[in-house]
Scaffold this active site. Structure first.
Site, PDB file in Angstrom:
ATOM      1  N   PHE A 154       0.802  -1.229   0.000  1.00  0.00           N
ATOM      2  CA  PHE A 154       0.000   0.000   0.000  1.00  0.00           C
ATOM      3  C   PHE A 154       0.830   1.272   0.000  1.00  0.00           C
ATOM      4  CE2 PHE A 154       0.864  -0.090   4.564  1.00  0.00           C
ATOM      5  CZ  PHE A 154       1.012   1.252   4.846  1.00  0.00           C
ATOM      6  N   LYS A 178      -1.398  -7.664  -9.051  1.00  0.00           N
ATOM      7  CA  LYS A 178      -2.345  -7.549  -7.936  1.00  0.00           C
ATOM      8  C   LYS A 178      -1.867  -6.431  -7.009  1.00  0.00           C
ATOM      9  CE  LYS A 178      -2.729  -8.723  -3.844  1.00  0.00           C
ATOM     10  NZ  LYS A 178      -3.464  -7.586  -3.260  1.00  0.00           N
ATOM     11  N   GLU A 181      -4.929  -4.172  -1.744  1.00  0.00           N
ATOM     12  CA  GLU A 181      -6.376  -3.916  -1.642  1.00  0.00           C
ATOM     13  C   GLU A 181      -6.642  -2.651  -0.829  1.00  0.00           C
ATOM     14  OE1 GLU A 181      -4.594  -6.174  -0.285  1.00  0.00           O
ATOM     15  OE2 GLU A 181      -5.345  -6.891   1.653  1.00  0.00           O
ATOM     16  N   ARG A 182      -5.581  -2.131  -0.149  1.00  0.00           N
ATOM     17  CA  ARG A 182      -5.783  -0.900   0.618  1.00  0.00           C
ATOM     18  C   ARG A 182      -5.564   0.348  -0.241  1.00  0.00           C
ATOM     19  NH1 ARG A 182      -2.642  -2.159   6.167  1.00  0.00           N
ATOM     20  NH2 ARG A 182      -1.298  -3.407   4.807  1.00  0.00           N
ATOM     21  N   SER A 231       5.316  -6.940   3.346  1.00  0.00           N
ATOM     22  CA  SER A 231       5.865  -7.201   4.681  1.00  0.00           C
ATOM     23  C   SER A 231       6.654  -8.513   4.696  1.00  0.00           C
ATOM     24  CB  SER A 231       4.724  -7.253   5.695  1.00  0.00           C
ATOM     25  OG  SER A 231       3.848  -8.304   5.352  1.00  0.00           O
ATOM     26  N   CYS A 286       9.567   1.464   3.474  1.00  0.00           N
ATOM     27  CA  CYS A 286      10.537   0.399   3.775  1.00  0.00           C
ATOM     28  C   CYS A 286      11.906   1.000   4.017  1.00  0.00           C
ATOM     29  CB  CYS A 286      10.583  -0.604   2.638  1.00  0.00           C
ATOM     30  SG  CYS A 286      11.311   0.074   1.163  1.00  0.00           S
ATOM     31  N   GLU A 389       9.629  -4.055  13.060  1.00  0.00           N
ATOM     32  CA  GLU A 389       9.190  -3.011  12.133  1.00  0.00           C
ATOM     33  C   GLU A 389       7.854  -2.462  12.630  1.00  0.00           C
ATOM     34  OE1 GLU A 389       7.882  -4.034   8.069  1.00  0.00           O
ATOM     35  OE2 GLU A 389       9.005  -2.278   7.385  1.00  0.00           O
TER      36      GLU A 389
END
Ligand code: NAD
Length: 488
Positions: A154, A178, A181-182, A231, A286, A389
């Site tokens: 995201f 893909k 979805e957020r 992640s 990141c 993290e």
């Protein structure tokens, strides 16, 4: 009063928009207001299969187009993105929440990869050695891989898909993408832009969804390579699953980036760089600097300067050009981050600046997912805030006496994405470069993001695979070789 309808997003398969039939729909809120801007379908394996079939049908003809012609799509894409740079920026701000400046930077970084891809005819060139033996020549030729899966997070909804899509396409592949979805709407614009730039249908397919789509991409026999960014636990899952199904995989994962401040550091350089590193994108990068390792007498000075700078960081909606830090992506992210702040207090760190309940500069008084900047001092390497993290605007300061002590703290991390040092000593910088176990290093730079010509090269649990994203690695990942030995 008319109620605005929330659009339901569609998959792009074979150059046509597909209504989600029977798929569960998930609200996509604007993080600055909490209000839904779209509903995203959570597609299933059948949608992935349809996308792979359309990609398989389209890819051979695309691979047969000379690479010098294929890259014309990238040249046109570049122009379209330049023309629409402010719309792209606003799209990112709306679905991700980051500031206008951060989003503008994201558009520029995405453009860099498109520009790199324009060079694919040169990047893909093979090599020849005449007379490897008497009368025998040997040549290495690069071909596309076939159909590739691209799965993205995201936090950079435009840039991260663009780390791979232009390179994959220019190299002659077809893609099933893909997005998160957020933040699914930037990816729709990416597909529209590629097609407006002349990409034939079926080559760039978009399947919205979550775990079921990811698993289907990792397992589908028609997909030859999977590029993942997200992640650490999901990266490890994707790496395991897709490689068990015979695919080449690059899986870029989570991080815990350290910023070492030496006693001779120029704080006029270090403080703005650390502020931007820790709190840019609300800490959801990141490459976010989340641990300052202060050496010797640097400790008191850097903590005081960071605390002062944090007091002036204006928290509010990203769309306001005066905002210094936007919201985090979701309310449950805010809850998770707040849990880390509570853990830091419990474990005995000194809370210098508390982001919980920080004032928000939002005249609309919205229900956005805001959190102010948090700074902890006297953090020990064993504390959860120093090890895990957090992916939010929380900065920990660990103190040590020497550069070697700092290196030991940094190298004890399971992650090795990025690390920076602030110093005026060439010797310290050199010792740092040689001793540190991380893939992207900064010297007097807070966010050591390599330009697209270089690989995005995390180490340890920040990366699974062999070939990294972007640079020559990006081209290598999306091509495979034939070596021809000939005698005439
Ligand atoms: P995420 O892992 O939650 O999601 C990434 C992708 O995986 C999304 O498309 C999501 O739908 C999918 N996914 C999520 N949970 C899944 C599951 N259980 N099974 C299968 N698929 C699943 O990551 P995020 O929260 O979107 O992004 C933030 C993370 O990404 C951070 O850890 C950050 O460090 C990392 N990141 C790394 C890099 C890098 O270059 N190393 C770059 C950007 C972000």
């Amino acid at each position: 009063m008319a109620v605005a309808t929330v659009p339901i997003l569609r998959n792009r398969i074979g150059g046509a928009w597909h209504e989600p039939v029977g798929a569960e729909l998930l609200d996509v809120p604007d993080p600055a207001t909490g209000r839904a801007i779209a509903r995203v379908p959570l597609s299933d394996a059948a949608a992935v299969d349809a996308a792979v079939q359309s990609a398989e049908a389209a890819q051979p003809a695309w691979a047969a187009v000379p690479v010098a012609e294929r890259v014309r799509v990238c040249y046109r894409l570049r122009e379209l993105m330049e023309d629409q740079a402010s719309e792209l920026r606003d799209l990112i701000v709306r679905e991700n929440g980051k500031t206008q400046a951060d989003a503008q930077g994201e558009v520029r970084r995405a453009l860099e990869v498109v520009e790199l891809s324009c060079g694919m005819p040169t990047l893909m060139m093979g090599r020849v050695l005449a007379d490897v033996s008497r009368g025998i020549d040997c040549e290495e030729i690069r071909y596309p891989v076939g159909v590739c899966g691209v799965i993205t997070p995201f936090n950079f909804p435009l840039m991260v898909p663009m780390w791979t899509l232009p390179l994959a396409i220019a190299a002659g592949n077809a893609v099933v993408c893909k997005p998160s979805e957020r933040t699914p709407t930037s990816a729709i614009r990416i597909v529209e832009l590629f097609e407006a730039a002349g990409l034939p249908p079926g080559l760039l397919n978009l399947v919205h969804g979550a775990r079921a789509v990811v698993t289907a991409i990792c397992e589908h026999p028609g997909i030859r390579a999977v590029s993942f960014v997200g992640s650490q636990p999901v990266a490890a899952y994707v790496y395991r699953t897709a490689s068990a199904h015979g695919k080449r995989v690059q899986a870029l994962a989570g991080a815990k980036n350290h910023l070492v401040v030496m006693p001779d550091a120029d704080l006029a350089v270090a403080v703005p760089a650390i502020m931007s590193s820790a709190f840019g994108g609300a800490g959801q990068r990141c490459l976010a600097g989340s641990v300052v390792v202060a050496v010797g007498e640097a400790g008191d000075r850097i903590v005081a300067a960071l605390a002062e700078a944090s007091r002036h960081l204006r928290v509010g909606p990203g769309a306001d050009p005066e905002t210094g830090m936007g919201p985090v992506i979701r309310d449950d992210s805010r809850t998770r981050i707040t849990g880390y702040i509570e853990a830091g207090v419990r474990e005995g760190a000194t809370l210098v600046c508390d982001g919980r309940g920080a004032p928000v500069d939002d005249p609309a008084g919205s229900d956005g997912f805001f959190l102010g900047p948090t700074i902890f001092d006297h953090v020990t390497p064993a504390m959860s805030i120093a090890r895990e993290e957090i992916f939010g605007p929380v900065l920990s300061v660990v103190r040590t006496d020497t550069l070697d002590g700092a290196l030991a703290i940094v190298n004890a991390s399971r992650f090795g994405n990025a690390a920076s040092i602030f110093t005026q000593s060439g010797g310290a910088a050199r010792r740092w470069r040689q001793g540190v176990e991380a893939g992207m290093l900064g010297v007097n730079i807070g966010v050591a993001a390599p330009v697209a010509l270089f690989p995005f090269s995390g180490w340890k649990d920040s990366f699974y695979g062999d070939l990294h994203a972007t640079g020559l690695d990006g081209m290598h990942f999306f091509t495979r070789r034939k070596v021809v030995t000939s005698r005439f």
